[in-house]
Scaffold this motif. Structure first.
Motif, PDB file in Angstrom:
ATOM      1  N   ILE A 161      52.140 -12.301  66.516  1.00  0.00           N
ATOM      2  CA  ILE A 161      53.239 -11.887  65.645  1.00  0.00           C
ATOM      3  C   ILE A 161      52.713 -11.819  64.217  1.00  0.00           C
ATOM      4  N   SER A 162      52.782 -10.639  63.615  1.00  0.00           N
ATOM      5  CA  SER A 162      52.380 -10.492  62.212  1.00  0.00           C
ATOM      6  C   SER A 162      53.595 -10.675  61.320  1.00  0.00           C
ATOM      7  N   THR A 163      53.350 -11.147  60.098  1.00  0.00           N
ATOM      8  CA  THR A 163      54.475 -11.409  59.208  1.00  0.00           C
ATOM      9  C   THR A 163      54.012 -11.482  57.756  1.00  0.00           C
ATOM     10  N   THR A 164      54.945 -11.228  56.868  1.00  0.00           N
ATOM     11  CA  THR A 164      54.751 -11.603  55.471  1.00  0.00           C
ATOM     12  C   THR A 164      55.410 -12.958  55.270  1.00  0.00           C
ATOM     13  N   ALA A 165      55.009 -13.659  54.227  1.00  0.00           N
ATOM     14  CA  ALA A 165      55.521 -15.007  54.001  1.00  0.00           C
ATOM     15  C   ALA A 165      55.447 -15.337  52.523  1.00  0.00           C
ATOM     16  N   ALA A 166      56.209 -16.325  52.127  1.00  0.00           N
ATOM     17  CA  ALA A 166      56.147 -16.890  50.777  1.00  0.00           C
ATOM     18  C   ALA A 166      55.734 -18.346  50.899  1.00  0.00           C
ATOM     19  N   TYR A 167      55.015 -18.841  49.894  1.00  0.00           N
ATOM     20  CA  TYR A 167      54.557 -20.228  49.951  1.00  0.00           C
ATOM     21  C   TYR A 167      54.739 -20.924  48.603  1.00  0.00           C
ATOM     22  N   PHE A 168      54.839 -22.237  48.686  1.00  0.00           N
ATOM     23  CA  PHE A 168      54.844 -23.091  47.501  1.00  0.00           C
ATOM     24  C   PHE A 168      54.019 -24.331  47.818  1.00  0.00           C
ATOM     25  N   GLY A 169      53.170 -24.731  46.892  1.00  0.00           N
ATOM     26  CA  GLY A 169      52.346 -25.921  47.089  1.00  0.00           C
ATOM     27  C   GLY A 169      52.168 -26.697  45.807  1.00  0.00           C
ATOM     28  N   ALA A 170      51.818 -27.961  45.936  1.00  0.00           N
ATOM     29  CA  ALA A 170      51.574 -28.808  44.773  1.00  0.00           C
ATOM     30  C   ALA A 170      50.601 -29.911  45.165  1.00  0.00           C
ATOM     31  N   ASN A 171      49.747 -30.285  44.225  1.00  0.00           N
ATOM     32  CA  ASN A 171      48.792 -31.371  44.430  1.00  0.00           C
ATOM     33  C   ASN A 171      48.761 -32.260  43.197  1.00  0.00           C
ATOM     34  N   PHE A 172      48.728 -33.567  43.430  1.00  0.00           N
ATOM     35  CA  PHE A 172      48.704 -34.547  42.350  1.00  0.00           C
ATOM     36  C   PHE A 172      47.586 -35.546  42.625  1.00  0.00           C
ATOM     37  N   ASN A 173      46.777 -35.846  41.622  1.00  0.00           N
ATOM     38  CA  ASN A 173      45.710 -36.834  41.741  1.00  0.00           C
ATOM     39  C   ASN A 173      45.738 -37.754  40.536  1.00  0.00           C
ATOM     40  N   MET A 174      45.447 -39.025  40.752  1.00  0.00           N
ATOM     41  CA  MET A 174      45.370 -39.971  39.650  1.00  0.00           C
ATOM     42  C   MET A 174      44.220 -40.948  39.877  1.00  0.00           C
ATOM     43  N   SER A 175      43.712 -41.476  38.777  1.00  0.00           N
ATOM     44  CA  SER A 175      42.651 -42.474  38.807  1.00  0.00           C
ATOM     45  C   SER A 175      42.916 -43.493  37.707  1.00  0.00           C
ATOM     46  N   HIS A 176      42.839 -44.762  38.056  1.00  0.00           N
ATOM     47  CA  HIS A 176      43.070 -45.835  37.084  1.00  0.00           C
ATOM     48  C   HIS A 176      41.893 -46.806  37.128  1.00  0.00           C
ATOM     49  N   ARG A 177      41.121 -46.844  36.032  1.00  0.00           N
ATOM     50  CA  ARG A 177      39.985 -47.757  35.960  1.00  0.00           C
ATOM     51  C   ARG A 177      40.512 -49.189  35.865  1.00  0.00           C
ATOM     52  N   LEU A 178      40.006 -50.073  36.737  1.00  0.00           N
ATOM     53  CA  LEU A 178      40.546 -51.427  36.831  1.00  0.00           C
ATOM     54  C   LEU A 178      40.141 -52.313  35.659  1.00  0.00           C
ATOM     55  N   ASN A 179      39.013 -52.024  35.020  1.00  0.00           N
ATOM     56  CA  ASN A 179      38.670 -52.719  33.774  1.00  0.00           C
ATOM     57  C   ASN A 179      37.823 -51.797  32.918  1.00  0.00           C
ATOM     58  N   GLU A 180      37.576 -52.224  31.704  1.00  0.00           N
ATOM     59  CA  GLU A 180      37.009 -51.327  30.697  1.00  0.00           C
ATOM     60  C   GLU A 180      35.651 -50.779  31.075  1.00  0.00           C
ATOM     61  N   SER A 181      34.736 -51.617  31.531  1.00  0.00           N
ATOM     62  CA  SER A 181      33.371 -51.161  31.769  1.00  0.00           C
ATOM     63  C   SER A 181      32.938 -51.306  33.216  1.00  0.00           C
ATOM     64  N   GLY A 182      33.841 -51.740  34.098  1.00  0.00           N
ATOM     65  CA  GLY A 182      33.485 -51.935  35.490  1.00  0.00           C
ATOM     66  C   GLY A 182      33.460 -50.640  36.282  1.00  0.00           C
ATOM     67  N   PRO A 183      32.883 -50.675  37.477  1.00  0.00           N
ATOM     68  CA  PRO A 183      32.731 -49.460  38.277  1.00  0.00           C
ATOM     69  C   PRO A 183      33.917 -49.141  39.173  1.00  0.00           C
ATOM     70  N   TRP A 184      34.938 -50.016  39.233  1.00  0.00           N
ATOM     71  CA  TRP A 184      36.022 -49.843  40.198  1.00  0.00           C
ATOM     72  C   TRP A 184      37.229 -49.139  39.586  1.00  0.00           C
ATOM     73  N   SER A 185      37.820 -48.231  40.377  1.00  0.00           N
ATOM     74  CA  SER A 185      39.040 -47.535  39.976  1.00  0.00           C
ATOM     75  C   SER A 185      39.988 -47.462  41.174  1.00  0.00           C
ATOM     76  N   PHE A 186      41.276 -47.510  40.864  1.00  0.00           N
ATOM     77  CA  PHE A 186      42.293 -47.222  41.886  1.00  0.00           C
ATOM     78  C   PHE A 186      42.560 -45.726  41.858  1.00  0.00           C
ATOM     79  N   VAL A 187      42.586 -45.089  43.022  1.00  0.00           N
ATOM     80  CA  VAL A 187      42.813 -43.646  43.090  1.00  0.00           C
ATOM     81  C   VAL A 187      43.973 -43.357  44.034  1.00  0.00           C
ATOM     82  N   GLY A 188      44.682 -42.291  43.758  1.00  0.00           N
ATOM     83  CA  GLY A 188      45.799 -41.896  44.602  1.00  0.00           C
ATOM     84  C   GLY A 188      45.996 -40.396  44.556  1.00  0.00           C
TER      85      GLY A 188
END
Length: 415
Positions: A161-188
């Protein structure tokens, strides 16, 4: 000099001075370049900033000179300029662990806080033409079974079955460094994709609307040339809000910047899936993949090649499978406003049982995917997006043998 500036300087001293090195300026300018880097390490950032600014007037867009200017801007408290420069560099070298580290340091200095939180968001909408929305055969599948006295069976609703279609999408990313100079971050991250198909024939098979939702969260460890990330994800794929598949499980990624222009990326993903209307498919699924990414040219073109092992272990053993995949993607930046990305992949899947109980042989699928993605940057936030893909599934079962062309055109906005 404040403690935060000293921290940033210490990070810079540890980093390779030749990171992102591209075309080398002439011998005289090359000597000036080395002098600017030596001044930077020696703590004479203001003089280093002046030299890098002068060199970039002669060699605009040179990646290594831009990095030197970004570092000297940060050390001379020109935080906004440094942040802008790192953003431009990361658009050329996405996920580079050294750039991510330094960019986060700059954001921490701008905010005046001990830890930095960054956000990225993009939403998109547009139109699609799909030549085979249900991944059906060219005509209604009629199968003959010689082992059953040439029994002939017609399978309804199996024609494409062939068709035309409409779409909507969204993406969100975040990063939070756990301390000032450390290598660890929380990501979501979070994402959604909604598609509405025009052809009413898809109503009969409950496929006129598709929805996909995702949530993910975890930890990222970044140090020198290494990036390790662990996330737990939850996804829902649904047809018309009446037939959904849920999946949850871990995702692990390890990136090693072997050189500034060559990255190795290892990924492992595990899913525990639940099928609302087909519980025989409930079970564990996974993929183990290894990629190599090469950067080349002054505009940071890239080539990514890889290989992956795939498997599925559902409740019904005959639906289980294993296989492998080989993807390749070339990303070109002919101009700062353009990104052109042709791609292809080959996948082979071997099932532990036949497609239907009347088949004599176990199901075997071989899929070819080719396509191209094109992005044109209209403004800092707005983009025009075009994509095309051709999909061909060669299966020993006519129920899963099909061809498909998909064309999409839309706009996106993000920050």
């Amino acid at each position: 000099m404040s403690r935060k500036i000293l921290t940033f300087c210490f990070v810079i001293i540890l980093l390779s001075a030749g990171h992102l090195q591209a075309a080398t300026p002439d011998p005289v300018s090359g000597a000036e370049w080395r002098r600017a880097e030596n001044l930077l390490v020696a703590g004479q950032a203001e003089e280093s900033y002046r030299i890098f600014s002068s060199l970039l007037q002669k060699y605009p867009g040179h990646s290594s000179l831009l990095l030197g200017l970004a570092r000297s801007s940060a050390l001379t408290r020109r935080y906004q300029q440094a942040d802008d420069l790192y953003r431009d560099l990361l658009s050329k070298y996405p996920n580079d662990p050294l750039l991510l580290n330094e960019s986060d340091q700059v954001k921490a200095l701008m905010s005046g806080k001990g830890s930095a939180t960054t956000f990225n968001f993009r939403m998109r909408a547009g139109l699609i033409y799909d030549s085979n929305a249900n991944q059906g055969a060219e005509t209604e599948v009629v199968q003959v079974f010689p082992n059953l006295n040439n029994l002939q069976v017609t399978f309804r609703d199996t024609k494409k079955i062939s068709t035309t279609a409409a779409y909507f999408g969204a993406n969100f990313n975040m990063s939070h460094r756990l301390n000032e100079s450390g290598p660890w971050s929380f990501v979501g991250d979070a994402g959604l994709y909604i598609r509405g198909n025009r052809d009413s024939d898809l109503d009969d098979i409950k496929s006129s609307e598709w929805q996909w939702f995702r949530l993910g969260a975890g930890l990222r460890y970044t140090k020198e040339r290494n990036l390790f990330e662990f996330r737990l994800k939850y996804e829902i794929f649904d047809y018309e809000l009446t037939n959904h598949v849920t999946a949850w499980g871990p995702e692990l990624t390890y990136l090693r910047a072997v050189t500034p222009n060559f990255h190795l990326i290892s990924q492992l993903a595990l899913d525990w899936r639940n099928y609302q209307r087909n519980p025989d498919r409930d079970g564990t699924y996974g993929q183990l993949a290894q990629y190599g990414r090469f950067f080349f040219g002054e505009n940071a073109h890239s080539l990514t090649v890889g290989a992956a092992y795939l498997w599925g272990r559902p409740e019904r053993r005959s639906l289980g499978h294993y296989g492998w995949s080989a993807p390749v993607r070339l990303t070109l930046h002919p101009h700062t406003d353009w990104e052109i990305s042709p791609n292809a992949s080959y996948t082979a899947e071997y099932y532990r049982g036949p497609a239907i109980i009347l088949d004599e042989k176990d199901r075997r699928d071989k899929r070819i995917r080719t396509g191209v993605d094109v992005i044109y940057k209209l403004t800092e936030n707005w983009r025009l997006e075009f994509n095309y893909s051709y999909n061909k599934d060669n299966s020993n079962s006519p129920l899963y043998d099909y061809k498909q062309h998909v064309v999409g055109l839309g706009m996106s906005w993000g920050f």
